[in-house]
Motif scaffolding. Structure first.
Motif, PDB file in Angstrom:
ATOM      1  N   SER A   1      -9.025   3.644   5.462  1.00  8.65           N
ATOM      2  CA  SER A   1      -9.862   3.645   4.259  1.00  8.65           C
ATOM      3  C   SER A   1      -9.657   2.376   3.430  1.00  8.65           C
ATOM      4  O   SER A   1     -10.501   2.026   2.607  1.00  8.65           O
ATOM      5  N   HIS A   2      -8.539   1.695   3.658  1.00 13.56           N
ATOM      6  CA  HIS A   2      -8.247   0.456   2.934  1.00 13.56           C
ATOM      7  C   HIS A   2      -8.595  -0.793   3.737  1.00 13.56           C
ATOM      8  O   HIS A   2      -8.425  -1.914   3.244  1.00 13.56           O
TER       9      HIS A   2
ATOM     10  N   TRP B   1      -5.970   7.494   5.970  1.00  9.97           N
ATOM     11  CA  TRP B   1      -5.620   6.829   4.710  1.00  9.97           C
ATOM     12  C   TRP B   1      -5.618   5.310   4.902  1.00  9.97           C
ATOM     13  O   TRP B   1      -6.188   4.578   4.087  1.00  9.97           O
TER      14      TRP B   1
ATOM     15  N   VAL C   1      -8.509  -6.292   1.447  1.00 10.04           N
ATOM     16  CA  VAL C   1      -8.170  -4.868   1.356  1.00 10.04           C
ATOM     17  C   VAL C   1      -9.182  -4.138   0.474  1.00 10.04           C
ATOM     18  O   VAL C   1      -9.598  -4.639  -0.571  1.00 10.04           O
ATOM     19  N   ILE C   2      -9.591  -2.965   0.898  1.00 14.94           N
ATOM     20  CA  ILE C   2     -10.472  -2.120   0.092  1.00 14.94           C
ATOM     21  C   ILE C   2      -9.591  -1.350  -0.886  1.00 14.94           C
ATOM     22  O   ILE C   2      -8.879  -0.417  -0.511  1.00 14.94           O
ATOM     23  N   TRP C   3      -9.619  -1.749  -2.139  1.00 15.00           N
ATOM     24  CA  TRP C   3      -8.788  -1.091  -3.142  1.00 15.00           C
ATOM     25  C   TRP C   3      -9.504   0.111  -3.749  1.00 15.00           C
ATOM     26  O   TRP C   3      -8.867   1.104  -4.099  1.00 15.00           O
TER      27      TRP C   3
ATOM     28  N   THR D   1     -11.053   3.006  -3.081  1.00 14.24           N
ATOM     29  CA  THR D   1     -11.356   4.126  -2.198  1.00 14.24           C
ATOM     30  C   THR D   1     -11.738   5.335  -3.054  1.00 14.24           C
ATOM     31  O   THR D   1     -11.551   5.333  -4.272  1.00 14.24           O
TER      32      THR D   1
ATOM     33  N   GLN E   1      -4.296   0.582  -6.411  1.00 15.32           N
ATOM     34  CA  GLN E   1      -5.125   1.479  -5.622  1.00 15.32           C
ATOM     35  C   GLN E   1      -5.933   2.434  -6.497  1.00 15.32           C
ATOM     36  O   GLN E   1      -6.922   3.003  -6.031  1.00 15.32           O
TER      37      GLN E   1
ATOM     38  N   LEU F   1       0.848  -1.188   0.000  1.00 18.83           N
ATOM     39  CA  LEU F   1       0.000   0.000   0.000  1.00 18.83           C
ATOM     40  C   LEU F   1       0.880   1.233   0.000  1.00 18.83           C
ATOM     41  O   LEU F   1       1.936   1.258   0.650  1.00 18.83           O
TER      42      LEU F   1
ATOM     43  N   ALA G   1      -4.542  10.457  -2.897  1.00 23.59           N
ATOM     44  CA  ALA G   1      -5.252  10.027  -1.686  1.00 23.59           C
ATOM     45  C   ALA G   1      -5.261  11.137  -0.647  1.00 23.59           C
ATOM     46  O   ALA G   1      -6.290  11.414  -0.020  1.00 23.59           O
TER      47      ALA G   1
END
Length: 399
Positions: A217-218, A214, A244-246, A248, A285, A71, A77
């Motif tokens: 958020s993932h 930051w 993982v939340i990619w 965002t 990302q 990450l 971001a």
């Protein structure tokens, strides 16, 4: 395994700042002028989580390397988190160009004489004491524009760019004046973590609320709700790429800054010095597949303090920001939330090379990177929630 390091966190009187924030009559108007500072001020940082995160910092590639994924904090971001664009002009270039009291007075809607009388020198640094600014903002006779400008400056000086205790220094004042804080915020984030990683000193982390926001958020929503029998280190070591939340909000950027001037990647100037970072590692990302080992990684040590920078290096950073390279996401291919086996294996090898700071919590495999990686039994329940989230996310990719 590599050794973990200790970091310090700046203590800030958030109660007083939040009380002052309650006097903002129009939060929407405040946001239009100063970005998302109020939401940053309300952030309750979990310092243990941040302390755990920074143990995964990869000093060569300027990213956070986990067992089989990476990450990267990016300009885009941070721009989204701060609620301010990256202005089309050179950002803060380091100490040395102090503003006049007249300019500062205009920014704060104050009389020039007030600024001249209350600017003081502390440890050879010019600025305002944090006592004077709140007192001025809380006076009944102070106009709303002044009150809100002072609040914004206090957040810059005490929360985003902390230096001396209870003091808003000239660096923070100049960045506030520039209305272009994002590159400096990212620079200070990287610079503080990198310095501690290399030199082992008790460096105080900068921009902690942004780094924290930051990272979370993932993280999947189940991350915090299933921590009863887990530590932060165990939970992070158990995270799979599929958790993982990619996607965002930052992934919706229409353009990505990929480099500046003659530098392979992006040079950044902060309040203490310079450093570079690798946006190519953040391809996933932004919603595009990681296909193989990135080829444009800058492994040279672009890292310095202003006090001992090599001749011409600071000037080269400044010049590079007059030649920013941007790439439209239209030219990055088809959106996809996956990583190919070649990249996943490279990430696994990289994690093994630099060493993880905590024991492994699951098996690793690069043979099927688009499928869930095996988890220990304790995390199977967590993963069921993610499967529904992943289905929704795949539908978003197709929009």
């Amino acid at each position: 395994m590599k050794k973990t390091k200790s970091y310090k966190f700046k203590e800030v009187d958030l109660v007083s700042l939040r009380e002052l924030a309650l006097k903002v009559k129009s939060p929407t108007g405040f946001q239009l002028r100063y970005g998302g500072l109020l939401s940053i001020l309300r952030t309750n940082v979990e310092e243990k989580l941040v302390h755990t995160l920074v143990q995964f910092y990869d000093p060569d590639f300027r990213c956070f390397t986990f067992p089989d994924f990476q990450l990267v904090p990016t300009l885009e971001a941070y721009s989204d988190l701060v609620g301010l664009p990256i202005a089309e002009r050179t950002p803060f270039i380091g100490p040395g160009s102090s503003l006049t009291p007249l300019v500062i007075a205009k920014d704060l809607y104050l009389k020039t004489s007030d600024v001249s009388n209350y600017l003081v020198t502390k440890s050879h640094i010019r600025g305002f004491t944090s006592k004077y600014l709140p007192e001025k903002a809380n006076l009944d006779t102070t106009c709303q524009d002044t009150r809100e400008a002072i609040l914004a400056l206090l957040i810059y000086g005490l929360v985003l760019f902390p230096n001396l205790d209870n003091f808003v220094d000239m660096n923070a004042i100049e960045i506030f004046h520039s209305k272009n804080p994002v590159p400096t915020l990212l620079a200070d984030t990287y610079h503080a973590i990198h310095d501690r990683t290399l030199k082992g000193r008790g460096y105080i982390l900068c921009c902690v609320p942004l780094l924290y926001r930051w990272f979370i958020s993932h993280l999947p929503s189940s991350f915090h709700t299933n921590l009863e029998n887990w530590s932060y280190s165990q939970r992070i070591m158990a995270l799979t790429p599929n958790e993982v939340i990619w996607l965002t909000p930052a992934a919706q950027a229409k353009e990505i800054i990929t480099g500046c001037g003659d530098f392979l990647n992006v040079p950044l100037l902060g309040t203490r010095g310079g450093i570079n970072y690798n946006p190519e590692l953040a391809t996933r990302q932004f919603g595009f597949p990681m296909k193989a080992k990135p080829i444009n990684l800058a492994t040279s040590q672009e890292f310095f303090y202003y006090s001992n920078a090599p001749t011409g290096q600071r000037a080269a950073f400044v010049d590079a920001w007059s030649k920013v390279r941007r790439k439209s996401v239209k030219h990055l291919g088809v959106r996809s939330g996956i990583a190919h086996e070649a990249y996943t294996q490279w990430a696994i090898d990289r994690a093994e090379e630099i060493g993880m700071p905590y024991p492994a919590m699951r098996y690793l495999s690069a043979s099927a990177p688009s499928m869930p990686l095996p988890l220990p039994p304790a995390t199977q329940g967590m993963y069921q929630e993610h499967l529904a989230m992943e289905s929704h996310e795949k539908r978003m990719w197709k929009v």
